[in-house]
Design an enzyme around this catalytic site. Structure first.
Site, PDB file in Angstrom:
ATOM      1  N   GLU A 113      27.781  69.087  37.101  1.00 36.28           N
ATOM      2  CA  GLU A 113      27.263  70.056  36.133  1.00 36.28           C
ATOM      3  C   GLU A 113      27.635  69.588  34.721  1.00 36.28           C
ATOM      4  O   GLU A 113      26.794  69.598  33.815  1.00 36.28           O
ATOM      5  CB  GLU A 113      27.881  71.427  36.418  1.00 36.28           C
ATOM      6  N   GLU A 150      32.678  66.180  52.846  1.00 38.00           N
ATOM      7  CA  GLU A 150      32.308  65.091  51.930  1.00 38.00           C
ATOM      8  C   GLU A 150      32.516  63.756  52.656  1.00 38.00           C
ATOM      9  O   GLU A 150      33.637  63.430  53.035  1.00 38.00           O
ATOM     10  CB  GLU A 150      33.179  65.161  50.662  1.00 38.00           C
ATOM     11  N   ASP A 183      22.558  65.964  46.256  1.00 44.74           N
ATOM     12  CA  ASP A 183      21.668  64.840  45.944  1.00 44.74           C
ATOM     13  C   ASP A 183      20.213  65.324  46.012  1.00 44.74           C
ATOM     14  O   ASP A 183      19.785  65.850  47.041  1.00 44.74           O
ATOM     15  CB  ASP A 183      21.890  63.706  46.947  1.00 44.74           C
ATOM     16  N   GLU A 222      32.305  74.479  51.426  1.00 41.66           N
ATOM     17  CA  GLU A 222      31.632  73.730  50.353  1.00 41.66           C
ATOM     18  C   GLU A 222      31.100  72.427  50.927  1.00 41.66           C
ATOM     19  O   GLU A 222      31.853  71.620  51.482  1.00 41.66           O
ATOM     20  CB  GLU A 222      32.569  73.441  49.170  1.00 41.66           C
TER      21      GLU A 222
HETATM   22  C1  LIG Z   1      25.588  64.690  43.255  1.00 35.99           C
HETATM   23  S1  LIG Z   1      27.116  64.817  44.091  1.00 35.99           S
HETATM   24  C2  LIG Z   1      27.731  66.418  43.562  1.00 35.99           C
HETATM   25  C3  LIG Z   1      29.204  66.566  43.776  1.00 35.99           C
HETATM   26  C4  LIG Z   1      29.796  67.926  43.383  1.00 35.99           C
HETATM   27  N1  LIG Z   1      29.259  68.989  44.194  1.00 35.99           N
HETATM   28  C5  LIG Z   1      29.587  68.226  41.918  1.00 35.99           C
HETATM   29  O1  LIG Z   1      28.799  69.147  41.605  1.00 35.99           O
HETATM   30  O2  LIG Z   1      30.218  67.564  41.081  1.00 35.99           O
HETATM   31  C6  LIG Z   1      26.580  65.187  45.756  1.00 35.99           C
HETATM   32  C7  LIG Z   1      27.680  64.986  46.768  1.00 35.99           C
HETATM   33  O3  LIG Z   1      27.230  65.455  48.031  1.00 35.99           O
HETATM   34  C8  LIG Z   1      27.684  64.570  49.028  1.00 35.99           C
HETATM   35  N2  LIG Z   1      26.781  64.738  50.175  1.00 35.99           N
HETATM   36  C9  LIG Z   1      25.494  64.356  50.265  1.00 35.99           C
HETATM   37  N3  LIG Z   1      24.990  64.664  51.475  1.00 35.99           N
HETATM   38  C10 LIG Z   1      25.997  65.272  52.157  1.00 35.99           C
HETATM   39  C11 LIG Z   1      26.106  65.799  53.472  1.00 35.99           C
HETATM   40  N4  LIG Z   1      25.074  65.755  54.327  1.00 35.99           N
HETATM   41  N5  LIG Z   1      27.285  66.333  53.856  1.00 35.99           N
HETATM   42  C12 LIG Z   1      28.334  66.377  52.993  1.00 35.99           C
HETATM   43  N6  LIG Z   1      28.286  65.878  51.739  1.00 35.99           N
HETATM   44  C13 LIG Z   1      27.136  65.335  51.330  1.00 35.99           C
HETATM   45  C14 LIG Z   1      27.615  63.195  48.378  1.00 35.99           C
HETATM   46  O4  LIG Z   1      28.459  62.249  49.013  1.00 35.99           O
HETATM   47  C15 LIG Z   1      28.060  63.518  46.960  1.00 35.99           C
HETATM   48  O5  LIG Z   1      29.451  63.390  46.809  1.00 35.99           O
END
Ligand SMILES: C[S@@+](CC[C@H](N)C(=O)[O-])C[C@H]1O[C@@H](n2cnc3c(N)ncnc32)[C@H](O)[C@@H]1O
Length: 237
Positions: A207, A81, A130, A56
């Site tokens: 979500e 993360e 993101d 994930e």
């Molecule tokens: C909008 S949040 C969504 C979190 C979760 N998946 C959810 O649906 O509740 C996006 C997450 O992706 C992480 N993220 C962004 N770019 C990433 C990367 N290159 N590698 C790992 N995590 C990343 C961010 O730190 C953030 O916590």
């Protein structure tokens, strides 16, 4: 590949209990990556050899990761993360539920893709990543030709790449990028299929936020074509 990091690494100061978990539990379950090398066997990263390994990327607070790990104790999970507050929150779930089948990479996922063995991942989740909505920031999106090449290399034949988003421009972008890639097939069972989450779906924090705003997310399920068949494919776009 541009692997500069544009997101947040930390937020509010961690409460002492969470800080303690970052200092004591995280080092025990952190996925260790050999510098410049490739991990020999993912099974060796877990205390008991898992039946399969699922990845994930961007697990946020770890709610989905932990729920999947609880539901599938025979699967090994790698969660990536870089946001330490999210990692700390996931650690509370790992500790509370005694989850031994989770390994955490607390950095940008793109930095471990190279280190993962070929055909080693049975499922890959990228949920509410993101969206980088401004046109000039599109190149920061995780879905790109480069990452899809990596996903194709490390996913097993038939493995699922599960993507969900409430950002329609990112959904269109992802469809375009993936359908252009010869290694993936989009399995759609009928009109509106992408409006329904898969049967074994677990709601994520972002979500739930989208639902509260009255938005309907899109759920895309792609499958890694068997390597032999992918060689004969033509791009759909
Ligand atoms: C909008 S949040 C969504 C979190 C979760 N998946 C959810 O649906 O509740 C996006 C997450 O992706 C992480 N993220 C962004 N770019 C990433 C990367 N290159 N590698 C790992 N995590 C990343 C961010 O730190 C953030 O916590």
């Amino acid at each position: 590949m541009d692997t500069r990091w544009y997101g947040r690494r930390s937020g509010k100061k961690l409460r002492p209990g969470r800080q303690a978990l970052v200092e004591t539990l995280l080092p025990k379950i952190r996925l260790k990556v050999p510098t410049g090398g490739r991990i020999g066997s993912l099974a060796d990263c877990f205390p008991h050899a898992p039946k399969d390994v699922w990845l994930e990327i961007g697990f946020g607070g770890g709610e989905h990761l932990a729920a999947q790990a609880r539901a599938h104790p025979d699967i090994g999970f790698i969660g990536c993360e870089p946001f330490v507050n999210g990692v700390a929150s996931a650690l509370t779930l790992v500790e509370h539920d005694g989850l031994t089948n989770i390994r955490i990479f607390d950095d940008d996922a793109r930095l471990i893709l190279d280190a993962l063995p070929d055909a080693s991942i049975g499922r890959l989740f990228l949920l509410f990543a993101d969206p980088w909505p401004k046109r000039r920031h599109e190149r920061r999106r995780l879905v790109s030709g480069n990452t899809l090449d990596q996903f194709a290399r490390l996913m097993k034949d038939g493995a699922e790449f599960r993507f969900a988003s409430d950002h329609m421009d990112y959904v269109r972008w992802t469809l375009e990028q993936v359908l252009r890639h010869l290694s993936f097939a989009w399995l759609v069972c009928g009109a509106g299929d992408w409006r329904q989450p898969p049967p074994d779906w677990i709601e994520t924090r972002y979500e739930a936020k989208a639902f509260r705003r009255g938005e309907n997310p899109v759920y895309l399920r792609f499958f890694r074509r068997p390597r032999a068949a992918a060689a004969d494919e033509k791009p759909l776009l």
